[in-house]
Design a protein around this motif. Structure first.
Motif, mmCIF file in Angstrom:
data_model
loop_
_atom_site.group_PDB
_atom_site.id
_atom_site.type_symbol
_atom_site.label_atom_id
_atom_site.label_comp_id
_atom_site.label_asym_id
_atom_site.label_seq_id
_atom_site.Cartn_x
_atom_site.Cartn_y
_atom_site.Cartn_z
ATOM 1 N N ARG A 149 32.199 20.827 47.522
ATOM 2 C CA ARG A 149 33.643 20.936 47.744
ATOM 3 C C ARG A 149 34.066 22.379 47.466
ATOM 4 N N TRP A 150 35.167 22.763 48.045
ATOM 5 C CA TRP A 150 35.640 24.144 47.919
ATOM 6 C C TRP A 150 34.493 25.101 48.238
ATOM 7 N N LYS A 151 33.830 24.865 49.363
ATOM 8 C CA LYS A 151 32.636 25.648 49.683
ATOM 9 C C LYS A 151 32.934 27.135 49.866
ATOM 10 N N PHE A 152 34.197 27.472 50.124
ATOM 11 C CA PHE A 152 34.534 28.878 50.282
ATOM 12 C C PHE A 152 34.255 29.655 48.998
ATOM 13 N N VAL A 153 34.274 28.957 47.844
ATOM 14 C CA VAL A 153 33.993 29.611 46.565
ATOM 15 C C VAL A 153 32.516 29.988 46.470
ATOM 16 N N ALA A 154 31.677 29.305 47.260
ATOM 17 C CA ALA A 154 30.240 29.605 47.263
ATOM 18 C C ALA A 154 29.838 30.430 48.484
ATOM 19 N N SER A 155 30.820 31.023 49.175
ATOM 20 C CA SER A 155 30.536 31.845 50.346
ATOM 21 C C SER A 155 29.820 33.128 49.913
ATOM 22 N N PRO A 156 29.170 33.828 50.864
ATOM 23 C CA PRO A 156 28.467 35.078 50.514
ATOM 24 C C PRO A 156 29.363 36.104 49.819
ATOM 25 N N LEU A 157 30.611 36.267 50.300
ATOM 26 C CA LEU A 157 31.517 37.229 49.680
ATOM 27 C C LEU A 157 31.855 36.813 48.252
ATOM 28 N N ALA A 158 32.149 35.516 48.069
ATOM 29 C CA ALA A 158 32.468 35.027 46.734
ATOM 30 C C ALA A 158 31.282 35.187 45.798
ATOM 31 N N GLN A 159 30.071 34.986 46.312
ATOM 32 C CA GLN A 159 28.885 35.122 45.476
ATOM 33 C C GLN A 159 28.667 36.567 45.054
ATOM 34 N N ARG A 160 29.049 37.519 45.880
ATOM 35 C CA ARG A 160 28.943 38.924 45.483
ATOM 36 C C ARG A 160 29.884 39.221 44.320
ATOM 37 N N ILE A 161 31.073 38.636 44.361
ATOM 38 C CA ILE A 161 32.009 38.786 43.242
ATOM 39 C C ILE A 161 31.430 38.135 41.991
ATOM 40 N N LEU A 162 30.819 36.964 42.170
ATOM 41 C CA LEU A 162 30.166 36.301 41.044
ATOM 42 C C LEU A 162 29.021 37.147 40.502
ATOM 43 N N GLY A 163 28.356 37.899 41.388
ATOM 44 C CA GLY A 163 27.283 38.788 40.944
ATOM 45 C C GLY A 163 27.781 39.806 39.933
ATOM 46 N N LEU A 164 28.985 40.340 40.160
ATOM 47 C CA LEU A 164 29.574 41.277 39.207
ATOM 48 C C LEU A 164 29.852 40.584 37.875
ATOM 49 N N LEU A 165 30.373 39.362 37.951
ATOM 50 C CA LEU A 165 30.650 38.601 36.735
ATOM 51 C C LEU A 165 29.346 38.320 35.981
ATOM 52 N N PHE A 166 28.297 37.918 36.710
ATOM 53 C CA PHE A 166 26.999 37.668 36.072
ATOM 54 C C PHE A 166 26.471 38.938 35.396
ATOM 55 N N LEU A 167 26.639 40.079 36.049
ATOM 56 C CA LEU A 167 26.135 41.333 35.497
ATOM 57 C C LEU A 167 26.842 41.668 34.186
ATOM 58 N N ILE A 168 28.156 41.486 34.159
ATOM 59 C CA ILE A 168 28.910 41.751 32.926
ATOM 60 C C ILE A 168 28.466 40.806 31.819
ATOM 61 N N LEU A 169 28.282 39.529 32.169
ATOM 62 C CA LEU A 169 27.822 38.551 31.182
ATOM 63 C C LEU A 169 26.414 38.914 30.689
ATOM 64 N N ALA A 170 25.564 39.395 31.592
ATOM 65 C CA ALA A 170 24.206 39.778 31.210
ATOM 66 C C ALA A 170 24.224 40.953 30.237
ATOM 67 N N ILE A 171 25.128 41.899 30.463
ATOM 68 C CA ILE A 171 25.250 43.034 29.553
ATOM 69 C C ILE A 171 25.695 42.569 28.176
ATOM 70 N N VAL A 172 26.643 41.638 28.142
ATOM 71 C CA VAL A 172 27.107 41.098 26.856
ATOM 72 C C VAL A 172 25.969 40.394 26.132
ATOM 73 N N ILE A 173 25.156 39.641 26.880
ATOM 74 C CA ILE A 173 24.015 38.942 26.276
ATOM 75 C C ILE A 173 23.051 39.944 25.641
ATOM 76 N N ALA A 174 22.907 41.110 26.274
ATOM 77 C CA ALA A 174 21.964 42.120 25.787
ATOM 78 C C ALA A 174 22.453 42.842 24.542
ATOM 79 N N LEU A 175 23.745 42.770 24.253
ATOM 80 C CA LEU A 175 24.282 43.466 23.087
ATOM 81 C C LEU A 175 23.835 42.779 21.798
ATOM 82 N N PRO A 176 23.578 43.562 20.753
ATOM 83 C CA PRO A 176 23.111 42.986 19.476
ATOM 84 C C PRO A 176 24.243 42.390 18.650
#
Length: 205
Positions: A117-144
């Motif tokens: 449902r709401w498949k537009f949220v899983a569209s390629p463009l939306a996933q690129r935006i999610l990629g930025l969010l994942f990257l920020i979360l990954a950086i936070v995970i790496a912090l001590p």
């Protein structure tokens, strides 16, 4: 039923049945996941940080791809491409099964309540935006930061599960939760920097 139409839990069970060797390789899992590979890789990377998985060496093997995959998703790659020194890493079958079974417990419960449902949220463009969010979360995970890896890892797990099943509602809820986590973590980091700066100033008085 095509591979794309199968539930991910079924794909994972089939993977264990097809690969019967003493060691299982990360590259084989990527190949078997086909076009779903981004979300399962993100899930694999985040799960050991989100749950207590007492498997020696797992975090070292699957933690490294998290930032790499996030950047590739942000850049619009169609499939994750990992360096050979990561893709060719392997785990003992019994350890890999522990990890897969832990994921299956979550997936099978999750798959019973989610639906596309709401498949537009899983569209390629939306996933690129999610990629930025994942990257920020990954950086936070790496912090001590003590226990600072748990909340962002849980957020990645939720969003990844939503991506796997193409459930936009779950993706949105996970992204909102991730934003809350980032605000809290930013406050914690700012407080730590402020405390450190104050301590340094006191040393020179």
């Amino acid at each position: 039923m095509s591979k794309q139409e199968l539930q991910t839990s079924k794909l994972l069970r089939d993977f264990l049945e097809r690969h019967s060797g003493e060691r299982l390789y990360f590259r084989d899992l990527l190949d078997d996941m086909a076009d779903r590979a981004f979300a399962p890789v993100l899930l694999f990377c985040a799960l050991p940080e989100a749950l207590p998985l007492p498997i020696a060496g797992v975090s070292a093997i699957i933690g490294l791809p998290l930032m790499i995959v996030s950047i590739q998703l942000l850049l619009g790659f169609t499939k994750p491409r990992l360096p050979s020194w990561i893709a060719n890493r392997s785990l003992k079958r019994k350890d890999f099964e522990k990890l897969i079974n832990k994921i299956l417990l979550i997936l099978e419960k999750f798959e019973s309540i989610v639906r596309p449902r709401w498949k537009f949220v899983a569209s390629p463009l939306a996933q690129r935006i999610l990629g930025l969010l994942f990257l920020i979360l990954a950086i936070v995970i790496a912090l001590p930061i003590p226990f600072g890896n748990l909340p962002p890892a849980v957020a990645i797990v939720v969003i990844s599960l939503g991506m796997i099943e193409q459930d936009g509602v779950v993706i949105v809820l996970g992204a909102l939760g991730a934003c809350v986590v980032l605000v809290i973590m930013a406050s914690v980091i700012a407080a730590l920097f402020s405390a450190g700066f104050t301590a340094i100033q006191r040393q020179f008085k």
